[in-house]
Every structure is written in structure tokens, then in C-alpha cells.
Design a protein around this motif. Structure first.
Motif, PDB file in Angstrom:
ATOM      1  N   ASP A 259       0.855  -1.182   0.000  1.00  0.00           N
ATOM      2  CA  ASP A 259       0.000   0.000   0.000  1.00  0.00           C
ATOM      3  C   ASP A 259       0.893   1.235   0.000  1.00  0.00           C
ATOM      4  OD1 ASP A 259      -1.856   1.951   0.290  1.00  0.00           O
ATOM      5  OD2 ASP A 259      -2.535   1.350   2.277  1.00  0.00           O
ATOM      6  N   TYR A 260       1.185   1.733  -1.197  1.00  0.00           N
ATOM      7  CA  TYR A 260       2.116   2.851  -1.304  1.00  0.00           C
ATOM      8  C   TYR A 260       1.515   4.162  -0.817  1.00  0.00           C
ATOM      9  CZ  TYR A 260       5.054  -0.321  -3.934  1.00  0.00           C
ATOM     10  OH  TYR A 260       5.827  -1.382  -4.311  1.00  0.00           O
ATOM     11  N   ARG A 261       0.229   4.156  -0.508  1.00  0.00           N
ATOM     12  CA  ARG A 261      -0.352   5.360   0.081  1.00  0.00           C
ATOM     13  C   ARG A 261       0.113   5.530   1.521  1.00  0.00           C
ATOM     14  NH1 ARG A 261      -6.406   3.675  -0.981  1.00  0.00           N
ATOM     15  NH2 ARG A 261      -5.416   1.765  -0.233  1.00  0.00           N
ATOM     16  N   SER A 262       0.542   4.440   2.117  1.00  0.00           N
ATOM     17  CA  SER A 262       1.017   4.502   3.497  1.00  0.00           C
ATOM     18  C   SER A 262       2.434   5.053   3.540  1.00  0.00           C
ATOM     19  CB  SER A 262       0.991   3.109   4.134  1.00  0.00           C
ATOM     20  OG  SER A 262       1.626   3.138   5.391  1.00  0.00           O
ATOM     21  N   ARG A 263       2.668   6.002   4.421  1.00  0.00           N
ATOM     22  CA  ARG A 263       4.002   6.604   4.538  1.00  0.00           C
ATOM     23  C   ARG A 263       5.006   5.652   5.162  1.00  0.00           C
ATOM     24  NH1 ARG A 263       4.586   8.486   9.947  1.00  0.00           N
ATOM     25  NH2 ARG A 263       2.645   8.247  11.101  1.00  0.00           N
ATOM     26  N   HIS A 264       4.517   4.593   5.817  1.00  0.00           N
ATOM     27  CA  HIS A 264       5.415   3.727   6.563  1.00  0.00           C
ATOM     28  C   HIS A 264       6.402   2.972   5.673  1.00  0.00           C
ATOM     29  CE1 HIS A 264       3.481   4.516  10.375  1.00  0.00           C
ATOM     30  NE2 HIS A 264       2.309   4.340   9.776  1.00  0.00           N
TER      31      HIS A 264
END
Length: 199
Positions: free
Chosen positions: A144-149
Motif C-alpha cells: 500500500d504505497y499510500r502509506s508513509r510507513h
């Protein structure tokens, strides 16, 4: 303030392009890993306790705060006579153009903070399986590249690598016990035998 009409292009010295596995685990006393070899980089970090680590023909005795880096295709093992906690992460790296051999260093307090942050992001990014093991094989490797982690994990790892090469620190001397010396001699002999079969 006048801004330049010729901006300075930036180029990464190191880019982590792929992750293969990562875990944080507490191993029981008298644990021994038989060893492995692969064509990507790996970092092993002793979180707590004392661990023995081999990397190709070198043998290290590592305590809490010590880190060992394994270049691609280096055979490496680990073991401990007492319980120890260990963090490892394996990855592919672009532009890692330095001649780095396997080595063991004692991290600074700032570098320990980076490793702690890296461990925390790895735990957030990847699901828990087999106790405290975390692998990057999730959802067919679709993250999930929307997650900054995920980018935080990548950036922390790149920052750690940059710090490790920046100081150009000399490696610690490997263990010089009789068993370690015999292990090194055996590795050198096997290398020569293997090279002879390729001629």
C-alpha cells in the motif's frame, strides 16, 4: 534573494530498491542457525544479548548494539549459547558502488535510534507470522504505497547505510579462537577447491 536559474541536480548515492525479508526475534539459548547464502545484501543487528556470527570466512562475537553487514553471496550463520534478541533485514541496493566487505561495527547512539525506528516501521508494514517474524511476501508483494510507513522504512534503511559508509570505520577484528582460525582456513580451502573446478 535570487534563485538560481540552473538548479543543481541531485543523485542518490544509495537506493534501496527491493526488500526480501525482515524480522525481530528472541532466540533461545544454544540456538544455532545452519547458515545461508543469497544474491542480495543483509544486515544483522544484536538487539539484546551476545551472538556469534560468521560472514564468509570471518567469525565475530557480537554484543548488544553490534551490527554485521553481509554482502551478496556471502555465506553467513549465527548462534548463541545464551538467549539473544536479533534483528535482520535483507534487501537489494542500487548505486552501492563502494568496495565493502563483510564487517562488524559498534553503532553510535544516533545509529541505534535509526535501527530502532527501522525495526518499528518493519513491524508496522508487514504482518506477524511465526512469532515475531516479518516477511515482505504480503498480498503478492503489492504494498500500500499510500502509506508513509513503507517509504519511512526505505528511508531509514538508506540513512543507516549512508552512515555506515560515511565514517569509513575500520572493522572489528574477528574472533581469533582456535575454532575460528580453523573455520577460516577451511573456508579458504573450499574457495580454492571451488575455483579449481571452474577452470
Amino acid at each position: 534573494m535570487k534563485h538560481s536559474d540552473r538548479p543543481i541536480p541531485l543523485r542518490d548515492r544509495i537506493t534501496v530498491s527491493q526488500l526480501y525479508s525482515t524480522y525481530t526475534h528472541t532466540f533461545p539459548k544454544n540456538y544455532s542457525f545452519k547458515g545461508e547464502r543469497h544474491n542480495f545484501w543483509e544486515i544483522g543487528y544484536v538487539v539484546e544479548g551476545i551472538a556469534g556470527i560468521t560472514s564468509d570466512d570471518k567469525v565475530y562475537k557480537c554484543k548488544e548494539g553490534d551490527l554485521v553487514i553481509h554482502p551478496p553471496n556471502y555465506f553467513h550463520t549465527s548462534w548463541g549459547t545464551k538467549e539473544f534478541k536479533f534483528f535482520t533485514i535483507s534487501f537489494a541496493c542500487d548505486y552501492f558502488d563502494l568496495e565493502i566487505q563483510s564487517y562488524n561495527i559498534r553503532l553510535s547512539e544516533e545509529e541505534k535510534i535509526i535501527v530502532t525506528a527501522l525495526m518499528q516501521e518493519a513491524k508496522i508494514c508487514f504482518p506477524q507470522t511465526q512469532g515475531e517474524f516479518y516477511y515482505t511476501q504480503v498480498d503478492n508483494n503489492r504494498l500500500d504505497y499510500r502509506s508513509r510507513h513503507y517509504q519511512l522504512l526505505k528511508n531509514y534503511l538508506e540513512i543507516l547505510l549512508l552512515r555506515l559508509i560515511k565514517d569509513n570505520r575500520a572493522e572489528k577484528s574477528p574472533i581469533q579462537s582456535q575454532d575460528a582460525i580453523k573455520y577460516t582456513i577451511s573456508c579458504c580451502f573450499l574457495k580454492r577447491m571451488f575455483a579449481a573446478t571452474l577452470r
